[in-house]
Design an enzyme around this catalytic site. Structure first.
Site, PDB file in Angstrom:
ATOM      1  N   HIS A  14       0.859  -1.184   0.000  1.00 43.74           N
ATOM      2  CA  HIS A  14       0.000   0.000   0.000  1.00 43.74           C
ATOM      3  C   HIS A  14       0.893   1.230   0.000  1.00 43.74           C
ATOM      4  CE1 HIS A  14      -3.836  -2.014   1.816  1.00 43.74           C
ATOM      5  NE2 HIS A  14      -3.282  -2.756   0.878  1.00 43.74           N
ATOM      6  N   GLU A  74       1.073   3.778   1.928  1.00 44.50           N
ATOM      7  CA  GLU A  74       1.628   4.110   3.240  1.00 44.50           C
ATOM      8  C   GLU A  74       2.829   3.235   3.569  1.00 44.50           C
ATOM      9  OE1 GLU A  74      -2.963   4.312   3.829  1.00 44.50           O
ATOM     10  OE2 GLU A  74      -1.535   3.280   2.523  1.00 44.50           O
ATOM     11  N   CYS A 109      -5.938   1.898   6.045  1.00 43.58           N
ATOM     12  CA  CYS A 109      -6.633   0.670   6.416  1.00 43.58           C
ATOM     13  C   CYS A 109      -6.031   0.153   7.728  1.00 43.58           C
ATOM     14  CB  CYS A 109      -6.480  -0.364   5.302  1.00 43.58           C
ATOM     15  SG  CYS A 109      -4.806  -1.060   5.179  1.00 43.58           S
ATOM     16  N   CYS A 164      -2.232  -0.718   7.478  1.00 44.64           N
ATOM     17  CA  CYS A 164      -1.373   0.470   7.434  1.00 44.64           C
ATOM     18  C   CYS A 164      -1.374   1.192   8.778  1.00 44.64           C
ATOM     19  CB  CYS A 164      -1.817   1.393   6.311  1.00 44.64           C
ATOM     20  SG  CYS A 164      -1.526   0.658   4.674  1.00 44.64           S
TER      21      CYS A 164
END
Length: 177
Positions: free
Chosen positions: A64, A66, A94, A97
């Site tokens: 992701h 992040e 999410c 993360c």
């Protein structure tokens, strides 16, 4: 006044500028066929890490935006702990993360669009900052350039739905959908 308007009123010029950098990275993700999410990690006014969604290209479900920004910053500074940093990300983090953010000991997260399906900063879960079970708390501000961040995601999924006859395979809902 809408929450997004209020967030823009309290967002600093610095927050807006760094969110624009994250948006540029989100556009890069979209160009690679990835969900358009971008992130920059900042310490003392300087970007020390940057990332965009890459799970498809990298064959890595943890890639992701992040996490990519965290990995980039940790490599650059030579430490997995990133205290005193602010993460700017175009979509609410999410749970995965959020866990990485807590472990990195970040001071603050600023996000654009809320994620009503998997958001972990108050939309679905409230892991940043209010879960007292964690040994570290990260401040969190949402809604910075929310309209622009959300529209980029909506456009991406509209185009994807148009290419895939018969429905929405996005897995992401953006406030306003």
């Amino acid at each position: 006044m809408a929450d997004n308007d209020r967030a823009l009123d309290v967002a600093s010029d610095r927050d807006v500028a760094f969110m624009r950098e994250a948006l540029a990275l989100a556009r890069r993700a979209a160009a690679e066929g990835e969900v358009p999410v971008g992130a920059v990690l900042v310490r003392d006014g300087t970007v020390i890490g940057a990332g965009w969604n890459r799970p498809i290209v990298s064959h890595d479900p943890t890639a992701h935006a992040e996490v990519c920004a965290l990995r980039d910053a940790a490599e650059r500074v030579g430490n997995y702990r990133l205290p005193g940093t602010t993460l700017y990300v175009t979509l609410e983090p999410c749970p995965m993360c959020a866990g990485a953010i807590v472990h990195a000991r970040m001071a603050r997260v600023v996000y654009g669009a809320s994620d009503p399906r998997t958001g972990a900063a108050g939309s679905v879960f409230d892991l940043l900052p209010s879960d007292a079970r964690f040994n570290h708390r990260t401040l969190c501000d949402g809604g910075v350039l929310a309209q622009e961040c959300g529209e980029l995601l909506r456009e991406f999924f509209r185009a994807r739905r148009g290419a895939v006859a018969g429905g929405d395979d996005s897995g992401v809902a953006i406030d306003g959908d």
